[in-house]
Motif scaffolding. Structure first.
Motif, short mmCIF file in Angstrom:
data_model
loop_
_atom_site.label_atom_id
_atom_site.label_comp_id
_atom_site.label_asym_id
_atom_site.label_seq_id
_atom_site.Cartn_x
_atom_site.Cartn_y
_atom_site.Cartn_z
N GLY A 89 0.81 -1.21 0.00
CA GLY A 89 0.00 0.00 0.00
C GLY A 89 0.84 1.26 0.00
O GLY A 89 0.38 2.33 -0.37
N LEU A 90 2.11 1.13 0.43
CA LEU A 90 3.02 2.27 0.46
C LEU A 90 4.44 1.74 0.27
O LEU A 90 4.83 0.74 0.86
CB LEU A 90 2.92 3.02 1.79
CG LEU A 90 3.93 4.14 2.03
CD1 LEU A 90 3.74 5.27 1.00
CD2 LEU A 90 3.81 4.69 3.45
N ILE A 91 5.21 2.44 -0.56
CA ILE A 91 6.61 2.09 -0.79
C ILE A 91 7.49 3.20 -0.21
O ILE A 91 7.28 4.39 -0.49
CB ILE A 91 6.92 1.91 -2.29
CG1 ILE A 91 6.17 0.69 -2.83
CG2 ILE A 91 8.42 1.77 -2.52
CD1 ILE A 91 6.30 0.51 -4.32
N LEU A 92 8.46 2.81 0.61
CA LEU A 92 9.49 3.74 1.07
C LEU A 92 10.74 3.40 0.28
O LEU A 92 11.41 2.39 0.53
CB LEU A 92 9.73 3.57 2.58
CG LEU A 92 8.52 3.79 3.50
CD1 LEU A 92 8.92 3.60 4.96
CD2 LEU A 92 7.92 5.17 3.29
N LEU A 93 11.04 4.23 -0.72
CA LEU A 93 12.18 3.99 -1.60
C LEU A 93 13.38 4.77 -1.06
O LEU A 93 13.33 5.99 -0.96
CB LEU A 93 11.84 4.42 -3.02
CG LEU A 93 12.86 4.06 -4.11
CD1 LEU A 93 12.17 3.93 -5.45
CD2 LEU A 93 13.98 5.10 -4.21
N MET A 94 14.45 4.05 -0.75
CA MET A 94 15.62 4.68 -0.14
C MET A 94 16.75 4.81 -1.15
O MET A 94 17.07 3.87 -1.87
CB MET A 94 16.09 3.89 1.08
CG MET A 94 15.11 3.89 2.23
SD MET A 94 15.85 3.29 3.76
CE MET A 94 16.93 4.66 4.18
N LEU A 95 17.34 6.02 -1.17
CA LEU A 95 18.51 6.29 -1.98
C LEU A 95 19.61 6.85 -1.08
O LEU A 95 19.33 7.45 -0.05
CB LEU A 95 18.18 7.31 -3.08
CG LEU A 95 17.09 6.91 -4.09
CD1 LEU A 95 16.72 8.10 -4.96
CD2 LEU A 95 17.55 5.74 -4.95
N LEU A 144 15.90 10.24 0.88
CA LEU A 144 17.32 10.46 0.59
C LEU A 144 18.09 10.30 1.89
O LEU A 144 18.19 11.22 2.69
CB LEU A 144 17.53 11.85 -0.02
CG LEU A 144 16.68 12.18 -1.26
CD1 LEU A 144 17.07 13.54 -1.81
CD2 LEU A 144 16.82 11.10 -2.32
N ASN A 145 18.60 9.11 2.09
CA ASN A 145 19.29 8.79 3.34
C ASN A 145 20.73 9.33 3.33
O ASN A 145 21.26 9.71 2.30
CB ASN A 145 19.30 7.27 3.55
CG ASN A 145 19.76 6.89 4.93
OD1 ASN A 145 19.62 7.66 5.89
ND2 ASN A 145 20.33 5.70 5.07
N ILE A 150 16.57 12.33 4.91
CA ILE A 150 16.64 11.73 6.24
C ILE A 150 18.06 11.29 6.55
O ILE A 150 18.91 11.18 5.64
CB ILE A 150 15.70 10.51 6.39
CG1 ILE A 150 16.20 9.34 5.54
CG2 ILE A 150 14.26 10.86 6.03
CD1 ILE A 150 15.51 8.03 5.83
N SER A 151 18.30 11.03 7.82
CA SER A 151 19.53 10.37 8.25
C SER A 151 19.16 9.42 9.37
O SER A 151 18.77 9.85 10.46
CB SER A 151 20.56 11.39 8.74
OG SER A 151 21.65 10.72 9.36
N ASP A 180 21.44 9.96 12.68
CA ASP A 180 21.15 10.96 13.71
C ASP A 180 19.67 11.28 13.87
O ASP A 180 19.31 12.15 14.67
CB ASP A 180 21.95 12.25 13.45
CG ASP A 180 21.58 12.91 12.12
OD1 ASP A 180 20.50 12.61 11.57
OD2 ASP A 180 22.37 13.75 11.64
N GLY A 181 18.79 10.58 13.12
CA GLY A 181 17.34 10.76 13.29
C GLY A 181 16.75 11.91 12.49
O GLY A 181 15.54 12.15 12.57
N THR A 182 17.55 12.60 11.70
CA THR A 182 17.04 13.71 10.89
C THR A 182 15.98 13.22 9.91
O THR A 182 16.16 12.21 9.23
CB THR A 182 18.19 14.36 10.09
OG1 THR A 182 19.17 14.84 11.01
CG2 THR A 182 17.67 15.51 9.24
N GLY A 183 14.85 13.93 9.84
CA GLY A 183 13.81 13.65 8.86
C GLY A 183 12.83 12.56 9.24
O GLY A 183 11.86 12.35 8.52
N ILE A 184 13.05 11.86 10.35
CA ILE A 184 12.14 10.77 10.74
C ILE A 184 10.76 11.32 11.09
O ILE A 184 9.73 10.75 10.70
CB ILE A 184 12.72 9.96 11.92
CG1 ILE A 184 14.06 9.31 11.53
CG2 ILE A 184 11.72 8.89 12.36
CD1 ILE A 184 13.97 8.36 10.37
#
Length: 461
Positions: free
Chosen positions: A304-310, A336-337, A362-363, A366-370
């Motif tokens: 139902g949802l895709i989390l695509l990580m680059l 964008l990790n 995100i990172s 360090d939790g940025t963007g979560i």
């Protein structure tokens, strides 16, 4: 529709616990309990007041052996869950005491309850309608507080009242039209086709608004299947661990660490997410890893949802482009990790692939963007709306199907009016819509559907 026989079942979960409950319901519940329960100071079941607990022992009447030390609760009908006489025997929560007490009730004349039969009797005896009965299992299976609020909303009858309101409005139109058809010589105020048209459009507007909540309701009820994809070593498992708040997945610098999918339920601000961490998508000669890659592709198609990580610290690779080519029209958030490192990912190069997708830096280190990611998920599920605990959400596939059929019948009413067809033709579709709505509450549902619904319940509920 009170049943002649008495049913019994273990009402608590399988396994060891402090307390276990054996439940009986039916005309013989008091008599069966009276034959095996010996209260302190000789107190008998027939003398116990409803909703009063009594301490005593379960005794095998044949061997005179004590089976267990118990608390017994009497609930005389109709003031009970099933509206029949109900007995609950609260014993020690081990499997052996429970099994032995249940076996004793069966020996004394009860029969083993079918799945969901206690709730089915509550429905058949008029304590619950069908929508409320279905909400019982949703309460049991609720995965978050918001899921529970929605289920309790249905259990208390909010959905049923909304459906009954629509049925009442349709029935009024049917009554007015049929009165004019059956008694043309009487001085009955005839409703005009124009008035019916206006009324049906108002009903349709309410119906469409209700149906628009179906996706959100289904997600809150069943969970949103969410898959994390990307090339190997981009941070997928680290994201799963960050969302869970624990080290569930193995994280190393070696590409291909995750070979099989890992599934976990995560509570994102009240929304249950079934998050699946997949193997990194790439060409590989490792047979085991390739199975994981193939499985990742398969899971993507139903998600139902895709989390695509680059990896934002690297330029797009051939493996990245392969993954980007898989997302197509599916709901996707592009992450964008490693945003804590200098960026080397060209936004211009990325744009053609994700022009209609939300991009979040995100990172997981360090939790940025979560927090931004969590808010994006909330926005997708609620479509920008805020769910109130007393709002009516449609969350059941059976209900959605019935409402869809109602919509078709009401639209056909408008077509019939537009074609200047007689009133009895209008009534046909109005009555069909009325009956379809009745399937939701159980007023016009078949016995086969009732049996199918309750077969999904656990034994003892």
């Amino acid at each position: 529709m009170f049943q002649e026989d008495t049913i019994a079942a273990i009402a608590t979960a399988v396994g060891e616990g402090g307390i276990g409950i054996v439940r009986l319901s039916g005309s013989g519940a008091l008599e069966i309990a009276g034959r095996i329960f010996k209260g302190i100071h000789g107190r008998e079941v027939k003398d116990i007041t409803s909703y009063q607990a009594a301490y005593g022992h379960i005794i095998d009447p044949d061997s005179r052996r004590m089976v267990d030390e118990v608390i017994l609760l009497v609930m005389r009908g109709p003031a009970s869950y099933t509206k029949e006489d109900v007995i609950e025997i609260h014993c020690h929560g081990g499997p052996i005491p429970l099994k032995n007490i249940l076996a004793l009730t069966l020996r004394m004349g009860a029969r083993l309850a079918e799945p969901g039969e206690f709730t089915k009797r509550a429905f058949l005896n008029g304590r619950l309608d069908l929508a409320q009965a279905e909400a019982v299992i949703d309460v049991i299976r609720a995965k978050t507080d918001i899921s529970l609020k929605m289920a309790m909303n249905h259990l208390t009858g909010n959905l049923s009242r909304a459906i009954c309101g629509l049925r009442h409005n349709i029935l009024e139109l049917i009554a007015q039209l049929e009165a004019a058809i059956d008694f043309p010589e009487d001085d009955i105020e005839e409703v005009t086709a124009g008035q019916v048209d206006v009324a049906v459009r108002q009903i349709l507007a309410t119906l469409v608004k209700m149906m628009s909540t179906a996706q959100t309701g289904r997600i809150l009820r069943e969970g949103l299947e969410t898959v994390i994809i990307g090339k190997p070593n981009v941070g997928k498992s680290s994201l799963l661990n960050a969302l869970l708040g624990e080290n569930r997945a193995i994280v190393t610098e070696i590409p291909g660490t995750t070979r099989d999918s890992i599934e976990e339920y995560i509570n994102i601000r009240g929304i249950p997410l079934k998050v699946i961490d997949t193997a990194g998508i790439r060409d590989t000669n490792d047979k085991i890893e390739q199975i994981g890659v193939d499985k990742a592709r398969e899971i993507m198609n139903r998600a139902g949802l895709i989390l695509l990580m680059l990896d934002a610290s690297r330029s797009l690779s051939a493996e990245d482009r392969e993954v980007l080519g898989l997302i197509k029209e599916q709901p996707t958030l592009v992450l964008l990790n490693k945003s804590d490192l200098p960026s080397r990912l060209s936004q211009i190069e990325l744009a053609p692939w994700v022009e209609d997708k939300q991009i979040i830096a995100i990172s997981v280190t360090d939790g940025t963007g979560i927090e931004e990611l969590e808010q994006a998920i909330v926005n997708l599920v609620y479509s920008g709306q805020v769910y109130q605990g007393d709002s009516v959400l449609v969350d059941n596939v059976r209900h959605v199907h019935a409402l869809t059929q109602v919509k078709i019948h009401l639209e056909e009413v408008l077509n019939t009016i537009a074609a200047n067809m007689p009133s009895d033709c209008i009534v046909i579709d109005l009555r069909a819509a009325w009956e379809k709505l009745g399937e939701i509450t159980g007023d016009t549902v078949s016995e086969d559907i009732i049996d199918q619904i309750f077969s999904r319940f656990c034994i003892g509920k």
